[in-house]
Scaffold this motif. Structure first.
Motif: not given
Length: 239
Positions: A39-51
């Motif tokens: 099992t895993a949890t993935i957190n994404v921290n990103a600028s809207v532009a990069s997404l």
């Protein structure tokens, strides 16, 4: 002993604060928290532009535009996932913070935001082996204006002792953290990121508890030995 424990706790707290203070600001970051059962949890921290540029998200990348959170949940979500999202602002730009929990890390590639990666996690002899290959970004991304020094990062938080890894720094950070960095330009060009890790099948907490239990048992055994020796070598009572 109490003083040593207090000092150790203070050192860890200071180290944790320092790590938080000096953590780099990434344009796009994935943090994977892996468990021994897969099992895993993935957190994404990103600028809207990069997404928009890297993952093809249908979002308004204007720094002054509001971020549609329902669109974010739809973008990151799936029937078998648990998603939470929030938005922040850094230097006048919008950043997204999403947390996605899955029951099997190998199924992450089925979700559109993580389809650029392949995930493998299985037992390999006496260890657990995790492999991830990050491929090309979304085939059609909008033209953005970048500063040129933006960095992308893939970080792993591991539950047990690391036996092998190929992180470029060669180091395991505090709390069993590994990191792979890449320039945004290389990520946009689709230069692959190869992540390989092998860990022990027993958690750090379980290993620590075993060591602690063994230490306590050894201390009691030593104490009992001292008491036995004192009683044996003490004065013999008068007949």
């Amino acid at each position: 002993m109490c003083a040593a424990v207090v000092l150790l706790g203070l050192a860890c707290a200071i180290g944790g604060c320092a790590a938080g203070v000096f953590k780099r600001d990434y344009e796009y970051e994935e943090e994977l928290y892996l468990s021994l059962d897969g099992t895993a949890t993935i957190n994404v921290n990103a600028s809207v532009a990069s997404l928009v540029a890297l993952r093809g998200a249908h979002l308004n990348h204007d720094p002054h535009a509001r971020v549609d959170r329902s669109a974010l949940r739809t973008f990151f979500g799936a029937p078998d996932t648990r998603v939470s999202v929030s938005v922040s602002r850094r230097e006048g730009r919008r950043f997204v913070h999403a947390s996605i929990a899955v029951d099997d890390v190998r199924k992450l590639s089925r979700l559109p935001p993580f389809a650029w990666s392949s995930y493998q996690f299985s037992r390999y002899g006496e260890v657990l082996a995790f492999n991830q290959t990050v491929g090309s970004p979304a085939p059609r991304h909008r033209t953005m204006q970048w500063q040129g020094g933006e960095i992308v990062a893939f970080r792993m938080h591991l539950p047990s002792a690391v036996v092998f890894h190929n992180a470029p720094s060669g180091e395991v950070e505090r709390g069993n953290i590994l990191e792979w960095e890449q320039s945004l330009a290389d990520r946009m060009a689709g230069k692959p990121v190869d992540i390989r890790v092998q860990i022990e099948p027993t958690s750090i907490l379980a290993h620590t508890m075993w060591l602690f239990g063994g230490t306590i048992a050894a201390a009691f055994a030593a104490f009992a030995g001292v008491v036995w020796w004192i009683r044996r070598s003490g004065p013999t009572p008068d007949q």
